[in-house]
Design a protein around this motif. Structure first.
Motif, mmCIF file in Angstrom:
data_model
loop_
_atom_site.group_PDB
_atom_site.id
_atom_site.type_symbol
_atom_site.label_atom_id
_atom_site.label_comp_id
_atom_site.label_asym_id
_atom_site.label_seq_id
_atom_site.Cartn_x
_atom_site.Cartn_y
_atom_site.Cartn_z
ATOM 1 N N ASN A 25 -2.919 -1.920 -3.140
ATOM 2 C CA ASN A 25 -2.834 -1.716 -4.591
ATOM 3 C C ASN A 25 -1.712 -2.520 -5.240
ATOM 4 O O ASN A 25 -1.515 -2.403 -6.445
ATOM 5 C CB ASN A 25 -2.751 -0.245 -4.989
ATOM 6 N N ALA A 26 -0.975 -3.339 -4.464
ATOM 7 C CA ALA A 26 -0.071 -4.293 -5.093
ATOM 8 C C ALA A 26 -0.939 -5.202 -5.951
ATOM 9 O O ALA A 26 -2.060 -5.562 -5.565
ATOM 10 C CB ALA A 26 0.681 -5.099 -4.038
ATOM 11 N N GLU A 34 -0.875 -14.380 0.853
ATOM 12 C CA GLU A 34 0.095 -13.443 1.407
ATOM 13 C C GLU A 34 1.287 -14.153 2.050
ATOM 14 O O GLU A 34 2.390 -13.620 2.052
ATOM 15 C CB GLU A 34 -0.590 -12.482 2.376
ATOM 16 N N ALA A 35 1.087 -15.361 2.561
ATOM 17 C CA ALA A 35 2.212 -16.148 3.078
ATOM 18 C C ALA A 35 3.100 -16.614 1.926
ATOM 19 O O ALA A 35 4.321 -16.669 2.055
ATOM 20 C CB ALA A 35 1.701 -17.346 3.874
ATOM 21 N N ARG A 95 -5.682 -7.819 -6.965
ATOM 22 C CA ARG A 95 -5.224 -6.550 -6.377
ATOM 23 C C ARG A 95 -5.505 -6.539 -4.890
ATOM 24 O O ARG A 95 -6.616 -6.836 -4.444
ATOM 25 C CB ARG A 95 -5.936 -5.374 -7.039
ATOM 26 N N LYS A 96 -4.484 -6.182 -4.108
ATOM 27 C CA LYS A 96 -4.650 -6.052 -2.659
ATOM 28 C C LYS A 96 -5.458 -4.792 -2.387
ATOM 29 O O LYS A 96 -5.083 -3.694 -2.792
ATOM 30 C CB LYS A 96 -3.285 -5.985 -1.971
ATOM 31 N N THR A 97 -6.583 -4.948 -1.714
ATOM 32 C CA THR A 97 -7.481 -3.818 -1.478
ATOM 33 C C THR A 97 -7.487 -3.343 -0.033
ATOM 34 O O THR A 97 -8.067 -2.308 0.275
ATOM 35 C CB THR A 97 -8.918 -4.186 -1.888
ATOM 36 N N GLY A 98 -6.841 -4.075 0.846
ATOM 37 C CA GLY A 98 -6.782 -3.682 2.249
ATOM 38 C C GLY A 98 -6.094 -4.769 3.053
ATOM 39 O O GLY A 98 -5.623 -5.770 2.510
ATOM 40 N N GLU A 99 -6.052 -4.580 4.354
ATOM 41 C CA GLU A 99 -5.437 -5.565 5.233
ATOM 42 C C GLU A 99 -6.255 -6.853 5.199
ATOM 43 O O GLU A 99 -7.416 -6.876 5.587
ATOM 44 C CB GLU A 99 -5.364 -5.030 6.663
#
Length: 132
Positions: free
Chosen positions: A75-76, A65-66, A119-123
């Protein structure tokens, strides 16, 4: 002439169905042994493997993420591919760092390739799916 926007979709390019849809693709990241890949290498989207069997470990979610700061929405997603060009019997396995989970067979056998989706699933959490 403007195209109607009936269902909220969008069109890429001129809409000529006989034209190839071009993308920009940098040279693949070449791996020869077990390695932890970076967010920048994942952004490239293409890896070749030719060497000693081992893990291709994804970076921790914090490092991902950095390195890809615009992936903020749940969902990105993005795809990446691993092409195992090893002429022997060496396989490469996609492994994950902290914050990841996996779905599917992560091993890419020699002389095959694998298609993966992150896939981004959460924080602070992502899932890596083996698509093919």
């Amino acid at each position: 002439m403007a195209l109607p926007n009936g269902a909220g979709g969008y069109q890429i390019g001129a809409g000529n169905t006989s034209e190839a849809q071009l993308i920009v693709q940098a040279a693949p990241t070449a791996l020869t042994a077990a390695a932890t890949v970076t967010a920048a290498q994942l952004s490239n989207g293409l890896f070749t493997f030719d060497g000693t069997a081992g893990n291709m470990t994804l970076p921790t979610v914090a490092l991902l993420e950095a390195g890809i700061p615009n992936a903020v929405k749940v969902n990105a997603a993005f795809d990446f591919f691993v092409v195992n060009i090893d002429g022997g019997s060496d396989d490469v396995t996609v492994a994950v760092g902290t914050g990841w989970s996996v779905v599917g067979n992560m091993q890419v056998d020699n002389a095959t390739s694998g298609h993966f989706r992150a896939r981004k699933t959460g924080e602070g959490s992502w899932t890596c799916y083996r698509i093919s």
